[in-house]
Design a protein around this motif. Structure first.
Motif, PDB file in Angstrom:
ATOM      1  N   PHE B 229       0.651  -1.059   0.037  1.00  0.00           N
ATOM      2  CA  PHE B 229       0.099   0.111  -0.108  1.00  0.00           C
ATOM      3  C   PHE B 229       0.804   1.037   0.082  1.00  0.00           C
ATOM      4  O   PHE B 229       1.751   1.463   0.897  1.00  0.00           O
ATOM      5  CB  PHE B 229      -0.893  -0.036   1.360  1.00  0.00           C
ATOM      6  N   VAL B 232      -1.114   5.156   2.694  1.00  0.00           N
ATOM      7  CA  VAL B 232      -0.666   5.119   4.258  1.00  0.00           C
ATOM      8  C   VAL B 232      -2.053   4.440   5.135  1.00  0.00           C
ATOM      9  O   VAL B 232      -2.007   3.594   5.975  1.00  0.00           O
ATOM     10  CB  VAL B 232       0.111   5.991   4.878  1.00  0.00           C
ATOM     11  N   ASP B 233      -3.190   5.309   4.854  1.00  0.00           N
ATOM     12  CA  ASP B 233      -4.411   5.174   5.753  1.00  0.00           C
ATOM     13  C   ASP B 233      -5.097   3.761   5.337  1.00  0.00           C
ATOM     14  O   ASP B 233      -5.371   3.048   6.182  1.00  0.00           O
ATOM     15  CB  ASP B 233      -5.572   6.247   5.490  1.00  0.00           C
ATOM     16  N   GLY B 235      -3.524   1.168   4.123  1.00  0.00           N
ATOM     17  CA  GLY B 235      -2.535   0.092   4.596  1.00  0.00           C
ATOM     18  C   GLY B 235      -2.560  -0.086   6.099  1.00  0.00           C
ATOM     19  O   GLY B 235      -2.718  -1.190   6.528  1.00  0.00           O
ATOM     20  N   ALA B 236      -2.793   0.963   6.842  1.00  0.00           N
ATOM     21  CA  ALA B 236      -2.791   0.873   8.252  1.00  0.00           C
ATOM     22  C   ALA B 236      -4.288   0.060   8.592  1.00  0.00           C
ATOM     23  O   ALA B 236      -4.187  -0.694   9.729  1.00  0.00           O
ATOM     24  CB  ALA B 236      -2.859   2.216   8.737  1.00  0.00           C
ATOM     25  N   GLN B 237      -5.294   0.347   7.925  1.00  0.00           N
ATOM     26  CA  GLN B 237      -6.589  -0.128   8.220  1.00  0.00           C
ATOM     27  C   GLN B 237      -6.363  -1.776   7.874  1.00  0.00           C
ATOM     28  O   GLN B 237      -6.777  -2.569   8.776  1.00  0.00           O
ATOM     29  CB  GLN B 237      -7.674   0.246   7.190  1.00  0.00           C
ATOM     30  N   GLU B 238      -5.839  -2.058   6.732  1.00  0.00           N
ATOM     31  CA  GLU B 238      -5.578  -3.547   6.278  1.00  0.00           C
ATOM     32  C   GLU B 238      -4.812  -4.123   7.287  1.00  0.00           C
ATOM     33  O   GLU B 238      -5.089  -5.409   7.796  1.00  0.00           O
ATOM     34  CB  GLU B 238      -4.950  -3.558   4.914  1.00  0.00           C
ATOM     35  N   VAL B 239      -3.668  -3.764   7.811  1.00  0.00           N
ATOM     36  CA  VAL B 239      -2.771  -4.187   8.658  1.00  0.00           C
ATOM     37  C   VAL B 239      -3.399  -4.393  10.021  1.00  0.00           C
ATOM     38  O   VAL B 239      -3.259  -5.566  10.701  1.00  0.00           O
ATOM     39  CB  VAL B 239      -1.374  -3.319   8.786  1.00  0.00           C
ATOM     40  N   ALA B 240      -4.105  -3.314  10.373  1.00  0.00           N
ATOM     41  CA  ALA B 240      -4.891  -3.455  11.967  1.00  0.00           C
ATOM     42  C   ALA B 240      -5.872  -4.681  11.882  1.00  0.00           C
ATOM     43  O   ALA B 240      -5.612  -5.541  12.777  1.00  0.00           O
ATOM     44  CB  ALA B 240      -5.691  -2.208  12.231  1.00  0.00           C
ATOM     45  N   VAL B 242      -5.300  -7.477   9.956  1.00  0.00           N
ATOM     46  CA  VAL B 242      -4.690  -8.517  10.185  1.00  0.00           C
ATOM     47  C   VAL B 242      -4.036  -9.090  11.498  1.00  0.00           C
ATOM     48  O   VAL B 242      -3.963 -10.037  11.970  1.00  0.00           O
ATOM     49  CB  VAL B 242      -3.357  -8.517   9.072  1.00  0.00           C
ATOM     50  N   LEU B 243      -3.872  -7.804  12.166  1.00  0.00           N
ATOM     51  CA  LEU B 243      -3.178  -8.156  13.587  1.00  0.00           C
ATOM     52  C   LEU B 243      -4.134  -8.606  14.326  1.00  0.00           C
ATOM     53  O   LEU B 243      -4.008  -9.379  15.320  1.00  0.00           O
ATOM     54  CB  LEU B 243      -2.394  -6.797  13.923  1.00  0.00           C
TER      55      LEU B 243
END
Ligand SMILES: Cc1cc2nc3c(=O)[nH]c(=O)nc-3n(C[C@H](O)[C@H](O)[C@H](O)COP(=O)(O)OP(=O)(O)OC[C@H]3O[C@@H](n4cnc5c(N)ncnc54)[C@H](O)[C@@H]3O)c2cc1C
Lengths: 294, 248
Positions: B229, B232-233, B235-240, B242-243
């Motif tokens: 991504f 950034v926004d 990407g951060a949502q997607e990563v959150a 996943v975590l």
């Protein structure tokens, strides 16, 4: 089959004993006192006392190998382990297959895997070799309920004189057990940067880890948090690499992770080739954003 | 007191430039340029520092191929006095390498032999101990610091748990680590001068029987999704997401 094991660190000793269980008899030679080592089914544990001089230890193992009816020797790839293996190899004129991360025993031969070309290749080979050094992460740590007897032997003195031994700081963490690992690299820029990563670590109930420069050269994190070829081998459910370029020696330690997330300001950083999810940008901006969405 | 030092150095393919053959999955090393292996530079640096303080002569020995002259010139520019290039290196084989090197070292005068503990390409960590055994010399390994005085050499070795200080009387073999020192970048003038210096070249004659055979040599497989991504926004949502999944 009978195995002679040497490990001067507890984790690797436990991993290799867990791995060898059911494959043959084994005796562990170690400089580690841990009572917990007795639960892995070793025929006996030989605690080596005295100064850890590598020539002394290799000579002792060499004698034991000749008189103890052993078939194969497994030595943990540690700073001392590699030297002991190479001296043993020289003394006995037996070729060592070094740095293996997989091993299978056939009849008369052994099939192993190790990295070549700095990790750019996996070399699978078949050999008649009898001595191996193994990387950490060879197997999971699965204690049983046996209780191996402990015997002590004194390390003979060698030509190298040991003047002093200073203990490093005690181990803080068991990365192998972490569900989520947040790893930082040189891209963090400064030690204080860790404070800005901690909210993320807490929010996901993760463990903090680092690349080699961060742990070994700058000491921003303790050495037992180093992930990679010469550090820990980890397989968490999620591995988040922040400001880590993704050099092959780092990848070697986290390749087994279930999901890999990378944050790097360079969109051509090799870590993105090894990531499931990547965000291109400044980690200091991105980390708080991720936390806000959790 | 001057000390004569033999430094063992290595040329390796530039690992960053190795591509993978998509059909066979094998890394391609043909045509990849060679470079001066990292820890070999630390070894030369360690030798040069001892020479600068105490005097003496540094001889570098490189077991490699004809392209090794380039690496030897760099070693000269760093402060090596004489270089021996032994050609005939084919596959990584620590036992063979140690025999070839030891055979040469025996013909030289030395107080110390210095080499890297674990080279950046093959990473076997076996050569130092094997050379020490061939020469029947004490091994001071994985040194993070080296001190010499009155024919005694002291090193600190950082293991996973301890820092061990040890000493031996010369002649001795020392293996160094990445942390030992910061290798110098020689000035341009020195590199030009080094280009004209003679390099002794010999062909290796040592043969040994291989006890292992390579079944396959392939690039490690990576089957990652590679969803990258730049937003950034998002990407951060997607990563959150996943975590959160991984926390379950
Ligand atoms: C024998 C041997 C064993 C080794 N063992 C290991 C090992 O076990 N573990 C290990 O890690 N290494 C190991 N190494 C070292 C390895 O080769 C690399 O040097 C190291 O992994 C690089 O660490 P790094 O990614 O943190 O730093 P760098 O390669 O310097 O990468 C820093 C990255 O951060 C990015 N960046 C900078 N600022 C920011 C920012 N603000 N936001 C986001 N991104 C940013 C940059 O784009 C860059 O990609 C070993 C080497 C050898 C020779």
């Amino acid at each position: 089959m009978k195995f002679l094991i040497f490990s001067d660190i507890e984790d690797s000793a436990k991993q290799v004993m867990s791995f060898l269980k059911g494959k043959g008899d084994f005796v562990l030679y170690t400089t580690e006192k841990g009572e917990s080592l007795t639960k892995y089914g070793a025929q006996k544990i030989v605690l080596l006392t005295g100064k850890p001089e590598v020539k002394g230890i290799s000579s002792l193992l060499s004698d034991e190998f000749s008189s103890g009816g052993y078939d194969l020797v497994m030595i943990a790839s540690t700073v001392l382990g590699r030297d002991i293996a190479s001296l043993f190899s020289g003394q006995k004129s037996i070729e060592v297959i070094p740095e293996i991360f997989e091993i299978k025993f056939n009849s008369g031969t052994v099939t192993t895997k190790r990295y070549g070309l700095g990790g750019k290749a996996v070399i699978e080979e078949e050999s008649r070799s009898k001595v191996f050094t193994f990387l950490s992460g060879l197997s999971d740590d699965v204690p049983g309920d046996g209780s191996s007897p402990i015997e002590t032997k004194n390390i003979p003195e060698g030509v190298v004189k040991i003047l002093a031994i200073e203990q490093k700081k005690a181990k803080e963490v068991n990365l192998e057990k972490a569900n989520i690992i947040i790893a930082v690299g040189r891209g963090l820029g400064k030690m204080e940067g860790i404070q800005q990563i901690e909210p993320l670590v807490k929010a996901v109930r993760g463990e903090l880890a680092g690349s080699r420069p961060v742990c070994l050269d700058y000491h921003w994190l303790s050495e037992d948090r180093q992930v990679g070829y010469s550090g820990r081998t980890v397989k968490p459910k999620a591995y988040v690499a922040l400001g880590i370029s993704g050099q092959i020696q780092h990848i070697a330690g986290m390749r087994g992770s279930k999901v890999v997330v990378a944050v790097n300001k360079d969109k051509n950083a090799p870590i993105f080739q090894e990531a499931d999810y990547g965000i291109v940008g400044d980690l200091y901006q991105i980390v708080p954003k991720i936390v806000s969405y959790l | 007191m001057p000390y004569d030092i033999v430094v063992l150095i290595k040329q390796i393919p530039d690992l960053e430039l190795i591509k993978v053959n998509q059909e066979t999955g094998e890394p391609i090393t043909d045509g990849v340029p060679f470079k001066f292996e990292n820890l070999s530079k630390n070894s030369v640096e360690a030798a040069v520092r001892i020479k600068e303080k105490n005097g003496g002569k540094i001889t570098a020995v490189l077991f490699g191929n004809e392209k090794g002259t380039q690496v030897m010139k760099e070693a000269y520019a760093m402060g090596v006095d004489e270089g021996v290039l032994i050609t005939g290196y084919s596959e990584n084989n620590p036992v063979l390498t140690a025999k070839v090197l030891a055979q040469k070292i025996k013909q030289l005068h030395y107080d110390l032999v210095i080499l890297g503990n674990q080279s950046a390409d093959s990473m076997s960590g076996m050569v130092a101990g094997l050379v020490a055994t061939e020469l029947n010399l004490p091994l001071l390994s994985n040194a993070v610091s080296i001190e010499v005085a009155d024919r005694i050499v002291k090193v600190s070795t950082a293991t996973e748990k301890d820092v061990i200080k040890s000493e031996a009387t010369m002649p001795a073999v020392i293996s160094v680590t990445q942390e030992t020192n910061e290798p110098r970048f020689p000035p341009v003038l020195q590199i030009i001068k080094a280009g004209k210096k003679n390099i002794t070249t010999e062909q290796s004659t040592v043969k040994i029987e291989n006890t292992s055979k390579i079944i396959s040599k392939k690039a490690p497989k990576s089957e990652r999704k590679r969803l990258i991504f730049e937003d950034v926004d998002k990407g951060a949502q997607e990563v959150a997401k996943v975590l959160k999944e991984a926390m379950k």
